[in-house]
Design an enzyme around this catalytic site. Structure first.
Site, short mmCIF file in Angstrom:
data_model
loop_
_atom_site.label_atom_id
_atom_site.label_comp_id
_atom_site.label_asym_id
_atom_site.label_seq_id
_atom_site.Cartn_x
_atom_site.Cartn_y
_atom_site.Cartn_z
N VAL A 62 8.83 -0.31 12.18
CA VAL A 62 8.86 -1.78 12.23
C VAL A 62 10.24 -2.37 11.95
O VAL A 62 10.46 -3.55 12.22
CB VAL A 62 7.82 -2.43 11.27
CG1 VAL A 62 6.40 -2.03 11.66
CG2 VAL A 62 8.10 -2.09 9.81
N SER A 140 3.53 -8.68 -3.32
CA SER A 140 3.15 -7.82 -4.45
C SER A 140 3.34 -8.61 -5.75
O SER A 140 4.15 -9.54 -5.80
CB SER A 140 4.08 -6.60 -4.48
OG SER A 140 3.97 -5.92 -5.73
N TYR A 152 12.61 -3.75 -4.23
CA TYR A 152 11.23 -4.04 -3.82
C TYR A 152 10.80 -5.44 -4.25
O TYR A 152 10.18 -6.18 -3.48
CB TYR A 152 10.33 -2.97 -4.44
CG TYR A 152 8.87 -3.01 -4.05
CD1 TYR A 152 8.43 -2.46 -2.84
CD2 TYR A 152 7.91 -3.54 -4.91
CE1 TYR A 152 7.09 -2.46 -2.50
CE2 TYR A 152 6.56 -3.53 -4.59
CZ TYR A 152 6.15 -2.99 -3.38
OH TYR A 152 4.81 -2.98 -3.05
N LYS A 156 9.63 -8.40 -1.80
CA LYS A 156 8.28 -8.97 -1.88
C LYS A 156 8.32 -10.47 -2.18
O LYS A 156 7.43 -11.22 -1.76
CB LYS A 156 7.45 -8.22 -2.94
CG LYS A 156 7.11 -6.78 -2.51
CD LYS A 156 6.47 -6.73 -1.14
CE LYS A 156 5.70 -5.44 -0.88
NZ LYS A 156 5.22 -5.37 0.53
N1 LIG Z 1 -0.42 0.21 -3.70
C1 LIG Z 1 -0.11 -0.84 -4.43
O1 LIG Z 1 -0.36 -0.86 -5.66
C2 LIG Z 1 0.54 -2.04 -3.81
C3 LIG Z 1 0.72 -3.17 -4.62
C4 LIG Z 1 1.32 -4.29 -4.08
C5 LIG Z 1 1.75 -4.29 -2.76
N2 LIG Z 1 1.56 -3.18 -1.98
C6 LIG Z 1 2.01 -3.26 -0.59
O2 LIG Z 1 0.94 -3.01 0.27
C7 LIG Z 1 1.41 -2.37 1.46
C8 LIG Z 1 0.65 -1.06 1.68
O3 LIG Z 1 0.83 -0.23 0.56
P1 LIG Z 1 0.07 1.17 0.33
O4 LIG Z 1 -0.10 1.30 -1.14
O5 LIG Z 1 -1.09 1.28 1.23
O6 LIG Z 1 1.25 2.17 0.77
P2 LIG Z 1 1.24 3.61 1.48
O7 LIG Z 1 2.53 4.22 1.13
O8 LIG Z 1 -0.01 4.36 1.15
O9 LIG Z 1 1.19 3.22 3.03
C9 LIG Z 1 2.26 2.57 3.66
C10 LIG Z 1 2.25 2.93 5.12
O10 LIG Z 1 3.37 2.25 5.73
C11 LIG Z 1 3.96 3.15 6.66
N3 LIG Z 1 5.37 2.79 6.91
C12 LIG Z 1 6.43 2.93 6.07
N4 LIG Z 1 7.56 2.57 6.68
C13 LIG Z 1 7.22 2.17 7.93
C14 LIG Z 1 7.97 1.68 9.03
N5 LIG Z 1 9.30 1.54 8.97
N6 LIG Z 1 7.31 1.37 10.18
C15 LIG Z 1 5.96 1.54 10.26
N7 LIG Z 1 5.21 2.00 9.24
C16 LIG Z 1 5.83 2.31 8.09
C17 LIG Z 1 3.84 4.50 5.98
O11 LIG Z 1 4.02 5.57 6.92
C18 LIG Z 1 2.44 4.44 5.38
O12 LIG Z 1 1.46 4.91 6.27
C19 LIG Z 1 2.92 -2.17 1.26
O13 LIG Z 1 3.63 -3.23 1.84
C20 LIG Z 1 3.06 -2.22 -0.24
O14 LIG Z 1 4.36 -2.58 -0.62
C21 LIG Z 1 0.97 -2.06 -2.49
#
Ligand SMILES: NC(=O)c1ccc[n+]([C@@H]2O[C@H](COP(=O)([O-])OP(=O)(O)OC[C@H]3O[C@@H](n4cnc5c(N)ncnc54)[C@H](O)[C@@H]3O)[C@@H](O)[C@H]2O)c1
Length: 251
Positions: A62, A140, A152, A156
């Site tokens: 992306v 986040s 990060y 966010k």
């Molecule tokens: N897990 C948490 O506690 C949490 C909390 C707040 C926010 N978030 C946000 O939620 C979203 C999802 O998090 P998650 O925990 O499911 O993470 P995750 O790491 O399990 O999944 C993230 C996915 O994004 C994909 N990705 C990374 N870089 C990419 C790129 N350049 N192009 C396309 N795809 C790409 C990865 O391959 C992965 O499949 C993220 O934006 C994260 O910052 C997560």
């Protein structure tokens, strides 16, 4: 929904993105499952198809403008014009400021901020033409500041500004833009954090749950449900908002 609308979910090979893609398919959307490697999207696509839904796996970084345009063109050609977009793809490169490299900074900005900008810019054309659209950006609780996450938390917080501006610019075309700011959600991302701080994941989630008012950590489905609300036809008057989905009022 009379016609099946098309939604794009980025970072949908696993975690929050996968749960969201599945939920939107249940809601009646045809879903483009975007992640870095098309092969890694297969599991999410199979689960959607097994449940009777429609999905397409698309490999795309992306943060790359050409790949984003090609992916959106492919979705439009193979599934139909995308009018819902969930900017969920994310990475962490945590480090204390004095140890944070330029690469740690640029990578995180590239995926979260540049990625959400490029995807929104490419998809808005379809939304404006359809006079209907829904954009949801994954922020986040770290947007409020978090030790070891200068990159990060900046990204966010930036996504919250992007969300509000998209809401203002696109509102007259029937497009809403909102952000979800999750707290601790059990995924591979939080697993990686546990590893970094040298804790077993179970111990790590237990410690996190102790400071969360609802006394548990979040699951990907908690976020998928919130995305589903924002994408609903009946949420058309909710725009430019940030909802903290964190099991309590504070991060
Ligand atoms: N897990 C948490 O506690 C949490 C909390 C707040 C926010 N978030 C946000 O939620 C979203 C999802 O998090 P998650 O925990 O499911 O993470 P995750 O790491 O399990 O999944 C993230 C996915 O994004 C994909 N990705 C990374 N870089 C990419 C790129 N350049 N192009 C396309 N795809 C790409 C990865 O391959 C992965 O499949 C993220 O934006 C994260 O910052 C997560």
């Amino acid at each position: 929904m009379a016609d099946s609308r098309v939604a794009i979910v980025t970072g949908a090979a696993r975690g929050i993105g996968a749960a969201t893609a599945k939920r939107l398919a249940e809601d009646g959307f045809a879903v483009a499952v975007i992640d870095l490697d098309e092969k890694h999207c297969a599991e999410t696509v199979s689960a959607i198809e097994a449940a009777g839904g429609k999905a397409l796996a698309v490999g795309c970084d992306v943060s790359d403008a050409e790949q984003v345009q090609a992916a959106v063109d492919r979705v439009a050609a193979e599934l139909g014009a995308p009018t819902a977009l969930v900017n969920n793809a994310g990475v962490i490169r945590d480090n204390m400021l004095f140890k944070m490299s330029e690469d740690d900074w640029d990578t995180v900005m590239g995926v979260h901020l540049r990625g959400a900008f490029l995807m929104s810019r490419a998809v808005q054309k379809h939304m404006v033409e359809a006079k209907w659209g829904r954009i949801v950006n994954l922020s986040s609780t770290s947007a409020l500041g978090n030790r070891g996450q200068a990159n990060y938390s900046t990204a966010k917080a930036g996504l919250q500004g992007l969300t509000k501006t998209l809401a203002i610019e696109l509102g007259k075309y029937g497009v809403t833009a909102n952000a979800i700011a999750p707290g601790f959600i059990a995924t591979d991302m939080t697993r990686a954090t546990a590893e970094r701080v040298g804790m077993e994941f179970e111990e790590f989630t237990k410690a996190a749950a102790a400071s969360i008012p609802v006394a548990r950590v979040g699951q990907p489905e908690d976020i998928a449900n919130t995305v589903s609300f924002f994408l609903d036809e009946r949420a058309g008057f909710v725009s430019g908002q940030v909802i903290y989905v964190a099991g309590g009022p504070k991060a």
